[in-house]
Motif scaffolding. Structure first.
Motif, PDB file in Angstrom:
ATOM      1  N   GLU A 122      26.976  49.796  48.606  1.00 19.38           N
ATOM      2  CA  GLU A 122      28.232  50.292  48.794  1.00 19.38           C
ATOM      3  C   GLU A 122      28.780  51.355  48.245  1.00 19.38           C
ATOM      4  N   THR A 123      29.740  52.027  48.792  1.00 18.39           N
ATOM      5  CA  THR A 123      30.395  53.502  48.098  1.00 18.39           C
ATOM      6  C   THR A 123      31.689  53.024  47.997  1.00 18.39           C
ATOM      7  N   ALA A 124      32.576  54.141  47.394  1.00 22.97           N
ATOM      8  CA  ALA A 124      34.054  54.103  46.974  1.00 22.97           C
ATOM      9  C   ALA A 124      34.649  53.897  48.532  1.00 22.97           C
TER      10      ALA A 124
ATOM     11  N   GLY B  44      29.920  52.211  52.974  1.00 26.21           N
ATOM     12  CA  GLY B  44      28.746  51.921  52.433  1.00 26.21           C
ATOM     13  C   GLY B  44      27.677  52.086  53.717  1.00 26.21           C
TER      14      GLY B  44
ATOM     15  N   ALA C 181      25.388  54.540  58.040  1.00 26.01           N
ATOM     16  CA  ALA C 181      26.361  54.399  57.100  1.00 26.01           C
ATOM     17  C   ALA C 181      27.862  54.578  57.766  1.00 26.01           C
TER      18      ALA C 181
ATOM     19  N   ASP D 163      32.350  55.037  56.678  1.00 27.02           N
ATOM     20  CA  ASP D 163      33.248  55.629  55.732  1.00 27.02           C
ATOM     21  C   ASP D 163      34.484  55.539  56.441  1.00 27.02           C
TER      22      ASP D 163
END
Length: 506
Positions: free
Chosen positions: A479-481, A484, A495, A497
Motif C-alpha cells: 500500500e502507498t499513500a 498501491g 501498480a 495511483d
C-alpha cells in the motif's frame, strides 16, 4: 319281566340317593358316601329274603358304557364354581397382594359411633386478629372454619397438628405424592409451608410471597437472606435482558414447582425441546436447514451453549458478548459439518490480524458474527444469511450477493468514477474503477479472491494469501499513500495511483 322291574326300581333308588348326596355333602364326601351306600344296598339285597332276592346286582359292560362320566364331571365342576361365586359375594376379602399392615387405617373400622366428637366450626368473624383482614385466597378448611381437619384441639400445645409432620397433614387431602425423577428440595423434605401458607394468601395457590417469581427468588437469589438458599442454583434477574416468559408470566412457564422428569424441574428437556416449544421459527431452521450449526444440533448443551434461559446483560440472552460467544467454540480448529473440512482457529486469526471486518469490530452497532452468519441454520454455505459464492471465480451480474447488503453495488458496476463520486471506492487508477476491471472481466473474481471477510493485517481487509483451487498464493500487496501494487500468481506486478494514474485499464 320281574328282573327288569327290579332293575328300574333300583335305578330310581340310586338316582334319589345320588341327588340327596349332591345336595348335602361336598364332592369328596359325595363320592365316598355313594360307594358306601351302594355297597350296603348290594349286600342287603344279596342277603335279604324278599320278592327281589333274584335281582342281578352285577353291572354289565354295556351298562357301564351308557354312563357319561365327562358330562357328570362337568356338572359337578359347574356346581362347585357357582357355590364359590355365591360364597365370595357374601364375604368380600381384601386383595391377596395387599399385606395386612399395609391396609390404611380408614379401612379398619372402629366402633366409635356411640360417642362421636362433634367438629367445632369456627366462624370467620371469630378468628384471632392475626388472621385479619382476610386475604383474597382462603384455604378451603380455613374458609369453612374446619380447623380440626389439620389441628388437634385436644392438645395443650397451641396450633398442634393432627399428625407429626406437616407434609402428612397436607397429603391427607392432597393425595398425589410426587414420584418423578427430580423433586424440588422443599417437596422432597416435606417442607410444604416453605412456599404455601396453610390459611390464606393474596396469591393463587396460597403462595407466601407477592408473586410466584418473588417466591422463587426467596431461595434462588444470590443475595437472599432466606434460610433455605438454593446453593449453586442462583439466578440474577437484575440483568438488562430478561427472558420474556419469566417477566410476562412466571417461572412456572418452564419449571414445575414440585416434581419433574427433567433436570432443573423442567417440563421438557432443556437442551433444545423446551426452547423450541415456543421458538417455532428457530425450530424450523435447526431441523430443516440445508446447513446446520453444530453448536445447536450436536453440542453437549445445545441452546444453552450460547443462551442463558433467565437473564443476561447481552441481547438475545447470550451468555457472552456476541463475538466472544462464537469464540467460545471457535478458539481452535473445528471440523465443519457442511463438507467435513476444517474451519480455522478464528480466535487466533483475529489475534494475529488487527484490521477486523466492521461487524466484528463494532459488535454493538453491527451485531458481530451473526450479522453475516445465522447461528441456528441456513440454506446457504457457511450458514450465511444470504447467498455468497465460495468459489474463486463468480459471475456477479444480476446476482444478489450478500456483500451488497452493506457495500454499494456501484463499486463493481461503474467502470469509471467521476471526481464527484470518489467516495464510491478507493481502488481506482485515476478514474478507472479497478473493482469493475477485476469483477466484470471474462472471468470475474469473487470478493473473497482478494478480501478476507474476517480480519487482515492490511487495510481494506486485503488478503495476505489468496486461495486458488485449494492452494495458497501470496498477493504481495504493497500500500502507498495514493494507491498501491500487487503481484499475485495470476498476473505480473501492477501498480495503481488515484492521483497520478499508471494507465491501467486504458
Amino acid at each position: 319281566m320281574k328282573k327288569n322291574i327290579s332293575k328300574l326300581l333300583g335305578a330310581f333308588v340310586l338316582l334319589a340317593i345320588f341327588a340327596y348326596l349332591f345336595q348335602t355333602y361336598s364332592v369328596g364326601e359325595k363320592l365316598g358316601r355313594l360307594v358306601t351306600v351302594m355297597g350296603n344296598i348290594a349286600e342287603a339285597m344279596k342277603n335279604a329274603k324278599h320278592a327281589y332276592e333274584d335281582v342281578d346286582i352285577v353291572i354289565s359292560d354295556d351298562e357301564l358304557q351308557e354312563i357319561n362320566i365327562s358330562k357328570i364331571s362337568k356338572e359337578i365342576k359347574s356346581s362347585i364354581d357357582k357355590k364359590k361365586e355365591l360364597a365370595a359375594s357374601k364375604t368380600p376379602m381384601a386383595p391377596a397382594q395387599i399385606k395386612a399392615d399395609e391396609i390404611r387405617d380408614e379401612e379398619k373400622p372402629q366402633h366409635n359411633k356411640a360417642h362421636p366428637r362433634e367438629a367445632k366450626i369456627v366462624k370467620l368473624e371469630d378468628l384471632p386478629d392475626k388472621f385479619k383482614p382476610l386475604k383474597q385466597y382462603l384455604h378451603q378448611p380455613f374458609k369453612m372454619g374446619a380447623c380440626q381437619i389439620c389441628h388437634d384441639t385436644s392438645s395443650k400445645k397451641p396450633g398442634a397438628l393432627v399428625k407429626k409432620e406437616i407434609a402428612d397433614v397436607c397429603y391427607e387431602c392432597h393425595k398425589t405424592r410426587y414420584t418423578k425423577e427430580f423433586d424440588h428440595l422443599p417437596v422432597k423434605e416435606g417442607r410444604c409451608t416453605d412456599c404455601h401458607d396453610p390459611h390464606q394468601s393474596n396469591i393463587r395457590m396460597l403462595l407466601k410471597a407477592e408473586s410466584t417469581n418473588d417466591l422463587c427468588m426467596k431461595c434462588h437469589d444470590k443475595k437472599s437472606t432466606f434460610g433455605a438458599k438454593a446453593k449453586k442454583l442462583f439466578v440474577d434477574m437484575n440483568l438488562e435482558t430478561k427472558h420474556k416468559p419469566i417477566v410476562e408470566k412466571s417461572c412456572l412457564e418452564c419449571h414445575d414447582a414440585h416434581t419433574a422428569d427433567h433436570k432443573s424441574l423442567l417440563y421438557m428437556d432443556a437442551k433444545m425441546d423446551l426452547c423450541l416449544d415456543c421458538h417455532d421459527e428457530i425450530g424450523e431452521k435447526t431441523k430443516h436447514s440445508n446447513f446446520k450449526h453444530g453448536g445447536v444440533n450436536t453440542s453437549k448443551k445445545r441452546c444453552l451453549e450460547c443462551h442463558n434461559p433467565h437473564a443476561t446483560k447481552e441481547k438475545k440472552l447470550l451468555n457472552k458478548e456476541p463475538v466472544a460467544a462464537c469464540l467460545n467454540c471457535h478458539d481452535k480448529e473445528v471440523k465443519s459439518e457442511e463438507d467435513g473440512g476444517m474451519l480455522m482457529n478464528m480466535k487466533k486469526h483475529l489475534d494475529e490480524n488487527p484490521n477486523w471486518h466492521k461487524p466484528i469490530k463494532d459488535v454493538k452497532k453491527e451485531g458481530g458474527c451473526s450479522a453475516c452468519h445465522d447461528p441456528h441454520g441456513s440454506n446457504n454455505f457457511s450458514i450465511l444469511r444470504k447467498s455468497f459464492t465460495k468459489n474463486f471465480y463468480a459471475d456477479l451480474e444480476n446476482k444478489d450477493f450478500f456483500c451488497f447488503e452493506c457495500h454499494s453495488e456501484k463499486k463493481i458496476t461503474k467502470q469509471f468514477i467521476a471526481s464527484d463520486e470518489h467516495n464510491i471506492t478507493a481502488f481506482r487508477d485515476g478514474e478507472v474503477n479497478l473493482h469493475h476491471l477485476h469483477v466484470n472481466d471474462r472471468k470475474g473474481r469473487s470478493c473473497r479472491a482478494c478480501h478476507d471477510e474476517h480480519a487482515s493485517k492490511y487495510s481494506h481487509l486485503i488478503r495476505d494469501y489468496t486461495d486458488f483451487n485449494g492452494i495458497k498464493f501470496p498477493l504481495r500487496f504493497i500500500e502507498t499513500a495514493e494507491g498501491g501494487s500487487c503481484a499475485p500468481a495470476c498476473h505480473k506486478e501492477f501498480a495503481y495511483d488515484r492521483v497520478n494514474p499508471k494507465g491501467i485499464g486504458k
